[in-house]
Motif scaffolding. Structure first.
Motif, PDB file in Angstrom:
ATOM      1  N   TRP A 134       7.002  33.352  24.953  1.00 18.85           N
ATOM      2  CA  TRP A 134       8.038  32.475  25.551  1.00 18.85           C
ATOM      3  C   TRP A 134       9.021  31.999  24.468  1.00 18.85           C
ATOM      4  N   TYR A 135       8.472  31.576  23.329  1.00 22.18           N
ATOM      5  CA  TYR A 135       9.363  31.140  22.242  1.00 22.18           C
ATOM      6  C   TYR A 135      10.220  32.315  21.754  1.00 22.18           C
ATOM      7  N   TYR A 136       9.642  33.481  21.766  1.00 20.25           N
ATOM      8  CA  TYR A 136      10.356  34.672  21.283  1.00 20.25           C
ATOM      9  C   TYR A 136      11.524  34.994  22.221  1.00 20.25           C
ATOM     10  N   ARG A 137      11.197  35.038  23.524  1.00 20.23           N
ATOM     11  CA  ARG A 137      12.235  35.476  24.471  1.00 20.23           C
ATOM     12  C   ARG A 137      13.258  34.385  24.744  1.00 20.23           C
ATOM     13  N   SER A 138      12.831  33.113  24.645  1.00 22.36           N
ATOM     14  CA  SER A 138      13.815  32.065  24.930  1.00 22.36           C
ATOM     15  C   SER A 138      14.592  31.684  23.667  1.00 22.36           C
ATOM     16  N   GLY A 139      14.199  32.223  22.520  1.00 15.90           N
ATOM     17  CA  GLY A 139      14.936  31.956  21.281  1.00 15.90           C
ATOM     18  C   GLY A 139      15.765  33.164  20.880  1.00 15.90           C
ATOM     19  N   LYS A 140      15.809  33.369  19.559  1.00 17.79           N
ATOM     20  CA  LYS A 140      16.673  34.460  19.063  1.00 17.79           C
ATOM     21  C   LYS A 140      15.906  35.763  18.890  1.00 17.79           C
ATOM     22  N   ARG A 141      14.799  35.905  19.565  1.00 19.05           N
ATOM     23  CA  ARG A 141      13.914  37.067  19.403  1.00 19.05           C
ATOM     24  C   ARG A 141      13.571  37.284  17.924  1.00 19.05           C
ATOM     25  N   ASP A 142      13.234  36.151  17.299  1.00 21.76           N
ATOM     26  CA  ASP A 142      12.876  36.169  15.878  1.00 21.76           C
ATOM     27  C   ASP A 142      11.373  35.845  15.772  1.00 21.76           C
ATOM     28  N   PRO A 143      10.552  36.795  15.278  1.00 22.52           N
ATOM     29  CA  PRO A 143       9.105  36.573  15.242  1.00 22.52           C
ATOM     30  C   PRO A 143       8.691  35.293  14.506  1.00 22.52           C
ATOM     31  N   GLN A 144       9.329  35.043  13.340  1.00 25.33           N
ATOM     32  CA  GLN A 144       8.933  33.848  12.558  1.00 25.33           C
ATOM     33  C   GLN A 144       9.185  32.582  13.360  1.00 25.33           C
ATOM     34  N   GLU A 145      10.367  32.556  13.973  1.00 27.25           N
ATOM     35  CA  GLU A 145      10.740  31.357  14.730  1.00 27.25           C
ATOM     36  C   GLU A 145       9.798  31.183  15.930  1.00 27.25           C
ATOM     37  N   ALA A 146       9.464  32.308  16.581  1.00 25.98           N
ATOM     38  CA  ALA A 146       8.566  32.233  17.750  1.00 25.98           C
ATOM     39  C   ALA A 146       7.188  31.724  17.321  1.00 25.98           C
ATOM     40  N   LEU A 147       6.703  32.214  16.193  1.00 25.82           N
ATOM     41  CA  LEU A 147       5.388  31.760  15.732  1.00 25.82           C
ATOM     42  C   LEU A 147       5.424  30.281  15.373  1.00 25.82           C
ATOM     43  N   ARG A 148       6.493  29.875  14.670  1.00 23.99           N
ATOM     44  CA  ARG A 148       6.608  28.451  14.300  1.00 23.99           C
ATOM     45  C   ARG A 148       6.613  27.580  15.547  1.00 23.99           C
ATOM     46  N   GLY A 149       7.393  27.999  16.542  1.00 22.99           N
ATOM     47  CA  GLY A 149       7.480  27.221  17.788  1.00 22.99           C
ATOM     48  C   GLY A 149       6.110  27.090  18.442  1.00 22.99           C
ATOM     49  N   ALA A 150       5.418  28.215  18.584  1.00 18.77           N
ATOM     50  CA  ALA A 150       4.121  28.187  19.282  1.00 18.77           C
ATOM     51  C   ALA A 150       3.073  27.412  18.479  1.00 18.77           C
ATOM     52  N   LEU A 151       3.094  27.583  17.163  1.00 24.31           N
ATOM     53  CA  LEU A 151       2.066  26.903  16.358  1.00 24.31           C
ATOM     54  C   LEU A 151       2.258  25.390  16.388  1.00 24.31           C
TER      55      LEU A 151
END
Ligand code: F6R
Length: 609
Positions: A134-151
């Protein structure tokens, strides 16, 4: 509990993942699975049951092709062991393997349900993977950012290895509480729950910390903090090689590890003896402070806790210092009266046992000094204690602990002697004599190993029993608990250990004609009393197996089978007497055709509460 692996490089990814999983199967073996990133997206294969089921599936179905992938071998927590609950879990964009437990998975599920996600498995892992998605698709499709968001949302324990479909040239790894290491190869890199998974390819690795995100490519590993800055990591080197993680001609790891005990004890004690006396300063222990502690608390689980019981008898007897021994899962919830004047000692083979780690944190909160007796280098407990005494036993693969117990006791003796010397309860020459006895123990253990045919014969006579008793007094009682646990866990025969003197207060009513009773009698000052207790069960029809000191004369009214141990000093008998108990348990299990190294329902490293 659960093993996770990852591979990126030029070799066949499926082979590499399955090979690594085979080395981690001891961490859980309810199901396994892999995910491989390729030109057509992420391909997943998984199967309930042992890894052999996955291998069969991979042989029968088309093999995923690719050079980056993740894999998992599971010890089920959320959801039954099944194909659908096996890992990897995730979406078409994000695939995840997980070791640990996500505590707030229900909240995450509610949040994701509102966002339109549906779930196919019962696992907390699928919720975590979808949250990253969800963080990946609703953000900039950036893995680092998605992981940071979820963590930022996920609570609990986890080691994750993650694949993103859009980035088949890299793997991601993060951890909190659960162990995870990154193996550093040449043009290839690895993820593993421990070094064993990739030791045949590289001995070099990074230890990943909480709040670090590792991006692993074939030609480099980039580790960033939560704010995105690159973190400088120290390269660690494993000081053992692949042969230590293979069976070396033995039918099972357990038998191999039982035979490794003489060498393991040598490795554990030799760096800690100088001029014939214990030397713990090399491990950073302030030995002048040792005698000032009000009380010592030994806290651990299972077999490691039984090593703590030996510590209690030995330390109280030789150094006159009070020792409390607790099962870690009880210690942490019983409001223990531990203070800054006390020393807390955690014993753990894996260094990752969740309850022991939590107990350690509690002891620290209460201001106690802390020491760890730990086997796995760089593990969580090893890193969190004030000082660690590594046991240097090499990898212990069999779920049933044998050599780890032996070296834990060996280190306990050194602590006891050092403490007794500093307390003045023994003289320098008495201490030297005790150290020299300890140094003889590897040879004593080797001699006991020669009794393996007798142990196998005894096992063949008791393996069909429904239930049996282990009895002993004092140190022998502490040891009988370990004997009983070993038998139960791998042979599935019910057994109980009892203080021999306590039998007549109830338990002796269980003794019927032919019931096996394994008795231990090594402690001079109470041998006669133990023999009387043995006669009591023998008179009621028990089939007695007696493990005893060499001077004990055994008549037909005492025992049916006898193993006389080689002569040693009384306090060291646990090291000798543990061996026949391990061998009897081993042969009972092997003769029954059980999976000795991977007993049902168990896992090697218990990283959940
Ligand atoms: C039994 C056994 C377990 C472990 C226990 C603690 O053979 O191995 O009882 O001793 O789970 O594990 P560690 O020592 O890794 O903390």
């Amino acid at each position: 509990m659960c093993g996770i692996v990852g591979y990126i490089g030029t070799r066949d990814c499926v082979d590499m993942l399955v090979d690594s999983l085979a080395r981690l199967e001891y961490r859980g073996y309810d199901s396994s699975g892999i995910a491989v990133a390729g030109p057509d997206g992420i391909q997943v294969r998984k199967a309930a049951g042992r890894l052999s089921n996955l291998r069969r599936k991979l042989a029968d179905e088309d093999r995923p092709a690719g050079h980056a992938g993740i894999g998992h071998t599971r010890w089920a927590t959320h959801g039954a062991p099944s194909d659908v609950n096996a890992h990897p879990q995730g979406t078409k964009d994000v695939m995840l393997v997980h070791n640990g437990i996500i505590e707030n998975y229900r909240e995450i599920e509610d949040f994701l349900t509102q966002k339109g996600y549906t779930f196919s498995s019962e696992t907390d892992t699928e919720r975590a993977a979808c949250l990253i998605d969800w963080y990946y698709r609703s953000g900039k499709r950036d893995p680092q950012e998605a992981l940071r968001g979820a963590l930022g949302v996920i609570r609990g324990s986890y080691a994750f290895a993650v694949l993103f479909r859009d980035f088949p040239d890299r793997l991601y790894a993060v951890r909190c509480e659960s162990p995870l290491v990154i193996g550093l190869g040449d043009g290839e890199n690895f993820i593993g729950s421990d070094v064993t998974s990739f030791i045949s390819y590289t001995k070099k690795y990074y230890l990943l910390e909480k709040d670090e995100i590792a991006e692993i490519r074939a030609d480099g590993v980039y580790i960033r903090g939560m704010d995105g800055h690159l973190v400088e990591k120290k390269v660690q080197t494993a000081d053992w090689d692949v042969s230590a993680a293979e069976k070396g001609g033995y039918p099972h790891f357990m038998l191999k590890e039982i035979h490794e005990q003489p060498e393991a004890v040598r490795a554990a004690i030799s760096p800690r003896i100088r001029d014939g006396l214990p030397w713990l300063e090399g491990d950073g222990i302030d030995t002048d402070k040792l005698p000032k502690y009000r009380k010592l608390f030994f806290v651990a689980c299972g077999t490691a806790m039984h090593a703590g019981l030996v510590a209690k008898y030995v330390i109280e007897r030789t150094a006159g210092v009070e020792v409390t021994v607790d099962v870690a899962s009880e210690f942490r919830y019983r409001d223990p009266l531990i203070t800054k004047d006390d020393l807390f000692v955690a014993i753990s083979q894996s260094g990752e046992t969740a309850d022991t780690l939590a107990a350690l944190r509690l002891a620290k909160e209460k201001g106690a000094d802390t020491v760890g007796i730990v086997n796995v280098v760089g593990s969580s407990i090893a890193r969190e204690v004030d000082h660690v005494l590594y046991t240097y036993a090499g990898p212990e693969i069999s779920v049933a602990s044998t050599k780890a117990y032996m070296v834990q006791i060996a280190v306990v003796y050194l602590i006891a002697m050092e403490l007794a010397l500093k307390k003045g309860t023994i003289s320098r020459s008495q201490c030297e004599a005790a150290v020299s006895h300890l140094q003889e123990m590897p040879d004593v253990i080797s001699q006991v190993l020669e009794e393996k045919d007798t142990c196998s014969m005894i096992a063949s006579r008791i393996m069909n029993a429904e239930s049996l008793l282990y009895i002993g007094r004092g140190l022998d009682y502490a040891l009988s608990m370990e004997g009983s646990l070993k038998l139960k866990e791998i042979s599935y025969i019910h057994s109980e250990s009892y203080a021999a003197g306590e039998l007549k207060h109830g338990t002796i009513s269980l003794v019927t004609e032919g019931m096996p009773v394994i008795a231990i009698a090594t402690q001079k000052r109470i041998i006669e009393k133990t023999i009387s207790n043995i006669k009591e069960v023998k008179a009621r029809g028990a089939k007695v197996v007696l493990i005893c000191a060499p001077e004990v004369e055994v008549g037909k009214d005492v025992a049916d089978y006898v193993i006389h141990l080689p002569k040693t000093d009384d306090i060291f008998y646990p090291m000798a007497a543990a061996v026949p108990m391990q061998l009897i348990a081993y042969y009972c299990s092997a003769l029954k055709g059980n999976d000795v190294d991977k007993p049902r329902n168990l896992a090697k490293s218990v990283t959940v509460e």
